[in-house]
Each structure stands twice: as C-alpha cells, then as structure tokens.
Design a protein around this motif. Sequence first.
Motif, PDB file in Angstrom:
ATOM      1  N   VAL A 152       0.958  -1.349  -0.150  1.00 37.76           N
ATOM      2  CA  VAL A 152      -0.141  -0.031   0.148  1.00 37.76           C
ATOM      3  C   VAL A 152       0.867   1.038  -0.103  1.00 37.76           C
ATOM      4  N   THR A 153       0.524   2.223  -0.716  1.00 35.84           N
ATOM      5  CA  THR A 153       1.114   3.628  -0.798  1.00 35.84           C
ATOM      6  C   THR A 153       0.139   4.559   0.038  1.00 35.84           C
ATOM      7  N   LEU A 154       0.571   5.393   0.764  1.00 36.23           N
ATOM      8  CA  LEU A 154      -0.210   6.235   1.534  1.00 36.23           C
ATOM      9  C   LEU A 154       0.287   7.732   1.144  1.00 36.23           C
ATOM     10  N   VAL A 155      -0.644   8.644   0.596  1.00 31.88           N
ATOM     11  CA  VAL A 155      -0.119   9.990   0.535  1.00 31.88           C
ATOM     12  C   VAL A 155      -1.104  11.000   1.090  1.00 31.88           C
ATOM     13  N   PHE A 156      -0.479  11.991   1.590  1.00 32.58           N
ATOM     14  CA  PHE A 156      -1.264  13.195   2.358  1.00 32.58           C
ATOM     15  C   PHE A 156      -1.558  14.314   1.569  1.00 32.58           C
ATOM     16  N   SER A 157      -2.689  14.902   1.674  1.00 31.82           N
ATOM     17  CA  SER A 157      -3.013  16.126   0.991  1.00 31.82           C
ATOM     18  C   SER A 157      -3.997  16.953   2.137  1.00 31.82           C
ATOM     19  N   GLY A 158      -3.493  18.383   2.332  1.00 32.46           N
ATOM     20  CA  GLY A 158      -4.425  19.147   3.106  1.00 32.46           C
ATOM     21  C   GLY A 158      -5.761  19.618   2.472  1.00 32.46           C
ATOM     22  N   ASP A 159      -6.727  20.009   3.009  1.00 34.86           N
ATOM     23  CA  ASP A 159      -7.913  20.465   2.404  1.00 34.86           C
ATOM     24  C   ASP A 159      -7.685  21.743   1.476  1.00 34.86           C
ATOM     25  N   GLY A 160      -6.783  22.364   1.687  1.00 36.29           N
ATOM     26  CA  GLY A 160      -6.562  23.608   0.725  1.00 36.29           C
ATOM     27  C   GLY A 160      -5.957  23.033  -0.535  1.00 36.29           C
ATOM     28  N   ALA A 161      -5.069  22.126  -0.492  1.00 36.97           N
ATOM     29  CA  ALA A 161      -4.366  21.536  -1.765  1.00 36.97           C
ATOM     30  C   ALA A 161      -5.260  20.877  -2.467  1.00 36.97           C
ATOM     31  N   SER A 162      -6.529  20.399  -2.041  1.00 33.79           N
ATOM     32  CA  SER A 162      -7.429  19.680  -2.834  1.00 33.79           C
ATOM     33  C   SER A 162      -8.088  20.409  -3.893  1.00 33.79           C
TER      34      SER A 162
END
Length: 668
Positions: A152-162
């Motif tokens: 599995v690969t896990l990647v983060f994003s903030g709500d702003g970057a969405s």
Amino acid sequence: METSTTQATALNFDRKNLSNQKLLDLYESLIMPRRIEEKMLILLRQGRISKWFSGWGQEAISIGAVNALKKDEFILPMHRNLGIFTGRNIPLERLFAQFQGKKSGFTKGRDRSFHFGTVEHHIVGMISHLGPQLAIADGIALADKLSTQNKVTLVFSGDGASSEGDFHEGLNVAAVWKLPVIFVIEHNGYGLSTPSEEQFAFKYFTEKGPGYGMETVRVEGNNVLDVFQTILELAEDIRKNPRPVLVEAITFRMRGHEEASGTKYVPKQLMEDWAKLDPVDNYEAYLESIGVLDEKTKEQINKKVKKAINDGLEKAFAEEAIIPDLNEELADIYFPFEQKLIQPHSGKSSEKRFVDAISDGLRQSMEKYPNLILMGQDIGEYGGVFKITDGFKRQFGADRVRNTPLCESAIIGAGLGLSIKGYKAMVEMQFADFVSVGFNQIVNNLAKIHYRWGQQADVVVRMPTGAGMAAGPFHSQSNEAWFFHTPGLKIVYPSNPYDAKGLLNAALEDPNPYLYFEHKGLYRSISESIPDDYYTVEIGKANLIQEGEQVSIITYGMGVHWAKKAVEELSISADILDMRTLLPWDQEAVKSTVKKTGKVIFLQEDTLTGGIGAEICAWISEHCFQDLDAPVMREGSLDTAVPFAPNLEKQFLPENRFKIKLQSLINY
C-alpha cells in the motif's frame, strides 16, 4: 467533529484488541513530534532555525498512519507530518541538520524542513506545490501492482491543496487504474488563512470519493486509535484487493500556516473548542483512565524522548556550516551516469521513415528493458495519434503499454513514482503543446529531485512538436525553450531517422529526465537507411552534417532541412551544425565551426525572442569574439502564436527570412 465552522465534539477512544504495550508504543510515538515542536518553537524564537511549519494538534493523523503501515511501504507526507519522519525512526540528528540547512541533512542544505525524501525510510517528501505528490504516489503504487508486491502507498493532502487540479488528476488516475493508494486528506479547516467554505462547496471530502468511483472513510483525526485502526484495516484489505481509498481525517490546525502567519483570523471560540480536543492530552488522559499509563511510566517515556531530542540537537548544532563546493553543486544536478555508446552489430540496415525510426527504437528499448513502462493518451490499441506505438500493446501487454486519462500532470508524476521503485517510464505527450498541463511536474519534480535529495528521475517525455501542417496555435508550438532554462533536464531534438532512433535509445538508457522532441513534419516526409539493430547516439554531441568555408549555420530539428535547402539555392559553402542535443549542448563543436568560418547564424523554428539561439549566440559573442568577422545573427519564427491559415503560417515560420539574412551575412 466537522469543518472549521462547526463545533468540535469529544473524542471517544476504543482500544479494541490492542495490547497495553501497543497503546504505550503509540503514546511514545505520539509525544515525540509534540516534544520536537515545543523545542523548535523555542529555537525559532531564538533565531536558531529560520522557519517552522507546525503540525500541533494534528499529530495523531501522522502517528496513526505511520504505525499502521509496514516499514517498507511508501508514505508521501506534507508540511504537518513530522510524525511520519519520527515514526520511521529517521535519526534525529539528521532530521535536525535538515532543518538547519547542514550538510548531513538529507538535501545537503539545498532545501528545508520537510522538503526531502529518503528511499531507505520509504518516504517521498513534498514540494511546495503540494498537489503533484499524489501522482507520485500513483506511480509507486503502480510499480507495486505491476510487480505483485501486495503493498500500500499512503499520500497526504491538506484540504486547501485539494483545490488544485493535481488533486483531481491523482485521484482520477488511481481510481481508473485501481491503484493501491490511501489518500489521506487532513481536513483542518484552513488553507493558510482561507477557511474551508471559501475553498470548496461541500461539507465533507467523503462526498467527493464516490464521484471518482472510490471508497471513502471519515475518521476523528485527533484520535490516534481511530486513525491507526482505520488505516490498519484498510491497508490489510487493499493489499489483497488493490484499489484506492480516500480517508478524510477531521482535525484542526492550532498554530499558523507557518509561525510567522499567526492565527488571528481564527475565531477565538473555535480555537478554544479544538484546544479541548488536543490529540496528545486526550490520549494521555485516556491511557491514565484505563490504568495503562501511570506517572512513573509517563515520566520515563518523556525523559527518554527529551533526551533523544537534546542529543540529536547537540549533534546537529555542533556540525559546521556548509562550505560551498562549486564542483559538487554542479555535479549533483544530474544522477551520475556515464554513457557507453552502443554500435549496431549485424551490419544490416533498412529504409526507415523518421516515424518508423522512433517506433523501432522504442520497441527495441522495450525489449531491452523489461522494467520500461509506456504511458500516454491513446497509445494502446489505437497506437497513438501518430501510430508510434502501433502493435505495442499486442507485443508487450496492457500493463506496459498504458492508455491514460487526459491527465498529463498525473502521468508525468506517475512516471517519477515508477522511477522511485526502479522502473523506467516513457510518457508520450499527444502534442508537445499539451505539456503545459504537466509543466510543474517536469520543472519542479523531475528536474530538481536529484539535486534536492539524490533521487533519480528515470523518465523520458516524448514531445511531437512543430508547425507547417496548418494545425493552429495549440498543435504547432515549438516549446523546447520553456525547458532549456531548467537545470536538471536533458533535451534532445533529432533531425533525421538515424539520430531519432539512436537518441531515443540513449535517452531511455540514461536514468535522468529527458524531453525528446520529434518534429511532426518530419514523421513521413524523410527517410534513410539506418541500422536494424539497437544502437545509441552520443548525448551532448552536435553533428556537423555539412562542411563549408563561408559561414556556419547552427540549427536543429526542421531548421537543418531549411538550412540545407537555403545553402543549395544560394550556392553557399557552409558548415551546417546540427545541435541535436540541446541540453547539455556542445560548446566545443560550436566554438570549432565559428573559429573556422568567422561568420555564424543560428536558425530555430521557435519564436525568436528568448529562444535557444539567443543563449548560444550570446555565448559565441562572449567566448569567440576574436574569431568573428561579422555580427552574430539569428533567425526564428515571428513573436506571435502559430497561426492556422497556411499563408499566415508560412509567413510566421522563418524559412524565407532566413535565406535573406543568410545572404546578408555572406555579403557583410
């Protein structure tokens, strides 16, 4: 718990079947980034570090996630994911050296804070543009899926970057290809100072997932057990049944976007409400309430953590400031690679058009490198709009010859992700014009990643380019100069079938990022007998294709053919130097021809202002002035967009103006 405009509610912990020791391990893991934060804020006020992006109040998301995945599964963190780095047991002295811009940091002082990766710890750090990282996660997951590694690969994003297009592209590609990626959205209420309701017109990100055909889960982001158990269960399932899942972690940022920003724009009551939900304090209180954590144990763990932090800081601060080494800086622009020219071995040749030579080289490279993956719009069954990959899907299979959605940025980013896992990637732009949508991935990810933290970017982007077919402003541009200014890239631009095959093979061998420009007008208009075998052409070496005494014409691509025609029509004796590699370019060959004739003109199809000819002509004026018998001249297309009507396009292109200027140079 909802968005920044709603009231937070109490945290409810459920240990399920977790042992006491596991609960304590999560506690120790959770307080490490908090204690580092406390120290960093002091150092910031003391002026001992320059900037700090705080994850205060969001630590449970990182700690839950990093403890839920296996150590050899990649995580792609963002600004507020210090716990990912500490959770992967990165030596604190190196982490602190990174924050201080010291040589022993992961970027040798070339980048700061969390802008780094380490394959050893299976972390790929962010760039400031945020969204492009999702596509890299896609590429890593694709590599795992192709090699059946069940990871599995896990990647983060903030709500702003969405709000960025890269967010959409990253999710879309993962959904279409059923990639084993967990997209964790840290929904903390603000993008710098802009609240969620000014970023997007929905309440929860769980509303978005179904639109992509993707499962979604919402967790209490301040509840380390909720995050840990959710990610753990998802990861176990995804390894067996590969697919992407969007996880929305509801949380709140308790400090500024970065410390200088402050939090005055946040309503006081909102801050107070979320302060009651502090992930560290609440988990600590829970452990105490169930008798797992007592004062003695808490003191022991905190003492251990603080000692590790102080020891790491002492080592980092003791390291001397960087002494710049010019040779090292220049050497690290590219991944080390020494080209070994490959000559054809059988002696057999056959007549091939320009388009056939490209296809032949690509096919032979696919046979030579089983880890080479081709990606592009319509390149599968259809064979690409110019039929370069016709028949490739039948020969190599759909896994290696991949039709893509219209997601140029995500596909280039996926190519980088493949490279991180040891694959090679070729990305076909349907037209060079469309690369503008993937520009950021090329100039900020592919080009800089080796210089920043030593990661190769084994990606070739093929670019069908050029005018002359009455295709208008968006299918005719010559845009090689956009990239010529970017250190870390290599650019090749063949003018004939022999070079087309040899340069493509050479580019695919080299583990550095390439842009390979192929003029559409040459595809089926020229042919020559070239070797049937696999061979390569030297990168960085220009080709003197015609020799003369009166003048030096330096050019590339279609310009080579215009130059040949002009010289013949004007009965001029000229050197014609085909640059063929534009970056790095052959200074010795340029110097040699200028010294020989004393008169030089540069010809490019690209618009005149700011083109590659401007740079090379300036270099000639600076380094070969004593050899010149006339002003250095150049000619290119008009400084307009490429017009559609044939007569307008003919006026736009430099062929006729070049002949006039060439004659004037001869007469000077």
